[in-house]
Design an enzyme around this catalytic site. Structure first.
Site, PDB file in Angstrom:
ATOM      1  CD  GLU A  59      -3.136  -1.233   1.981  1.00  0.00           C
ATOM      2  OE1 GLU A  59      -3.204  -0.385   2.903  1.00  0.00           O
ATOM      3  OE2 GLU A  59      -4.004  -2.119   1.820  1.00  0.00           O
ATOM      4  CD  GLU A 100      -3.628  -6.592   3.237  1.00  0.00           C
ATOM      5  OE1 GLU A 100      -2.415  -6.409   3.007  1.00  0.00           O
ATOM      6  OE2 GLU A 100      -4.302  -5.857   3.985  1.00  0.00           O
TER       7      GLU A 100
END
Length: 532
Positions: A270, A375
């Site tokens: 991220e 994820e």
């Protein structure tokens, strides 16, 4: 009786033999390969149940074999409590006349599957190891062995993330640009590595390990901290960016000493999080331009020159709302693009961004790069937080997202923590979420959540190399579905019914015939049959 004395056998007619054979097949297929021990159901007051497992007992599908041509298998999980419940029938020559027909279109061919799995975080390892040796083994078997659900992908955080009990990296010595003091943590050596080795030993195929880093060491970063808003000092091509690339190589070298080799890495978890002011846990900010130049100037060349040139580089590792923009910036650059294999996506905020304008457009612009889900977890949003034991609604969220991803060219889907405790931790910043397996160390048991079975409906049946094919519905329907032809030529069709009504339909595979079918309310169904 002496086994070597021949005995006379009645001479059956062909018809008698066939009916006897079919009876045997029916009994045999349903009783043996499925061996489906029943779920020990426990109700914790949500909309469905969990299945409780201990060291000596756990419901398990076992390894399954498809029946001969002309028959099909079904596996059903539902809010009402079915968990991979096996059924079987004979393919019909003629249409059943059902109102809805799903037609398999085998000549419409799309992406090939890589695999499904979860993450071996520090938290997952702590929870698995909190159980007795026998229960640990049972839990690992559920995911990785042939009688389990066939996980083939494991995401491995490089050093700490929020699902750790402390903040650390592998190179916390200030100014160590040569990484002379690079060392794995006790969390790797005592927990994650032994569990990965055990998972690999249970798996019939080599596991695809995927490495993701959350943050670089604080001394390499603009903010001097592992958390919050910060990126690497300097610019791509500079010493901090070069050292950060070298850090990945050192990680692979250390894990290789334990006979663990990686299939892929992501360019960092991220990157958008590290651009947010006061971000609460480990993050490393990159703009797409910085990521592009770091891959082109530092990471790509370092990996290529190392002992690991075969390891795939996946960019993004963030939410799909950043697509297609992020992919355009990075992949339009030939110097970066030549090192990259795929684009990794997380599932958070998927409901805000249609799959077609993010995943679909990215695939059509860059068909030579694959899309991979890295994820996902339930219980992450402030409105629906933490562990919910027995939540079927969350199982439907998983299945819906996986189907949507598969129908938009994604080749694999990785869940987040393989196991958490009943609070959804440990997590040093108290960012508690849910997991398909919840551990109760006090009682030495673990609970398989409905989301575990959602994963199973895909991971158990869609082997690596299975290719998505077309399916067309004869009319409007609430059903969601995706079909695949496996490497052995058999067909797998996965169907989700999120509606509150039972839906009757038939499946037509021109290669074999008609399959009459019912999807109960709030259910997930996997059908499989041979075509030759």
């Amino acid at each position: 009786m002496d086994p070597f004395i021949p005995v006379s056998v009645p001479n059956y007619s062909e018809k008698e033999f066939e009916s006897c054979y079919l009876y045997y097949i029916d009994r045999h297929w349903l009783q043996h390969p499925q061996r489906s021990n029943k779920c020990v159901a426990r109700d914790f007051g949500h909309d469905s149940v969990v299945c409780e497992c201990n060291s000596s007992y756990c419901d398990s599908m076992g390894s399954f074999t498809l029946p001969p041509l002309g028959q099909y298998l079904t596996y059903l999980s539902s809010r009402a409590g079915s968990r991979l419940e096996a059924g079987q029938g004979r393919v019909q020559v003629n249409s059943t006349g059902a109102g809805l027909r799903l037609t398999i279109v085998p000549y419409q061919k799309y992406q090939k599957i890589r695999g499904f799995g979860g993450a071996m975080t520090d938290a997952a390892a702590i929870n698995i190891l909190s159980l007795s040796a026998g229960t640990q083994d049972q839990l690992l078997r559920q995911y990785f062995s042939t009688e389990g659900i066939g996980y083939s992908v494991v995401r491995v955080p490089m050093a700490s993330c929020d699902f750790s009990t402390r903040l650390y990296t592998y190179a916390d010595t200030d100014g160590d640009y040569n990484l002379d003091n690079f060392t794995l943590a006790p969390e790797d050596i005592q927990m994650k590595i032994p569990l990965l080795q055990r998972a690999q030993a249970l798996s019939p195929h080599p596991l695809s390990l995927l490495a993701s880093a959350w943050s670089a060491p604080a001394w390499m970063k603009t903010n001097g901290a592992l958390i919050g808003k910060g990126s690497l000092k300097g610019r791509p091509g500079g010493k901090d960016y070069k050292t950060w690339a070298h850090y990945y190589i050192r990680f692979f070298e250390e894990y290789a000493k334990y006979n663990l080799t990686f299939w892929a890495l992501t360019t960092g978890n991220e990157p958008s999080a590290g651009q947010m002011t006061n971000y609460s846990f480990q993050a490393l900010g990159f703009t797409p331009e910085e990521q592009r130049d770091w891959v082109a100037l530092d990471l790509g060349p370092a990996l290529h020159a190392s002992s690991y040139p075969h390891i795939h580089i996946l960019i993004l590792d963030d939410n799909r709302l950043l697509l297609p923009h992020w992919a355009k910036v990075v992949l339009n650059d030939v110097h970066a693009g030549k090192y990259i294999h795929g684009v990794a996506v997380h599932w958070y905020m998927d409901s805000f961004v249609p799959a077609e304008i993010s995943l679909g457009v990215t695939h059509h612009l860059y068909p030579e790069y694959y899309l991979f889900g890295t994820e996902a977890c339930a219980g992450w949003s402030p409105l629906d937080r933490g562990v919910k034991l027995g939540s079927w609604n969350r199982a439907e969220q998983y299945a819906h997202d996986i189907l949507q991803d598969l129908n938009h060219y994604v080749v694999g889907w990785t869940d987040w923590n393989l196991a958490l405790d009943q609070t959804g931790g440990p997590n040093w910043v108290k960012n508690f979420v849910d997991s398909p397996v919840i551990v109760d160390a006090q009682r030495d048991v673990f609970y398989k959540q409905p989301t575990f079975y959602s994963m199973a409906h895909f991971s158990k049946f869609l082997w690596e190399g299975s290719q998505r094919v077309g399916v067309s519905a004869s009319g409007e329907t609430d059903l969601e579905f995706s079909a695949f032809i496996r490497p052995d030529g058999s067909v797998v069709l996965i169907i989700l019914n999120r509606s509150s009504s039972e839906i009757q339909f038939e499946v037509w595979d021109p290669a074999v015939g008609h399959i009459p079918c019912t999807a109960p309310a709030h259910s997930l169904l996997t059908l499989a049959w041979n075509t030759h």
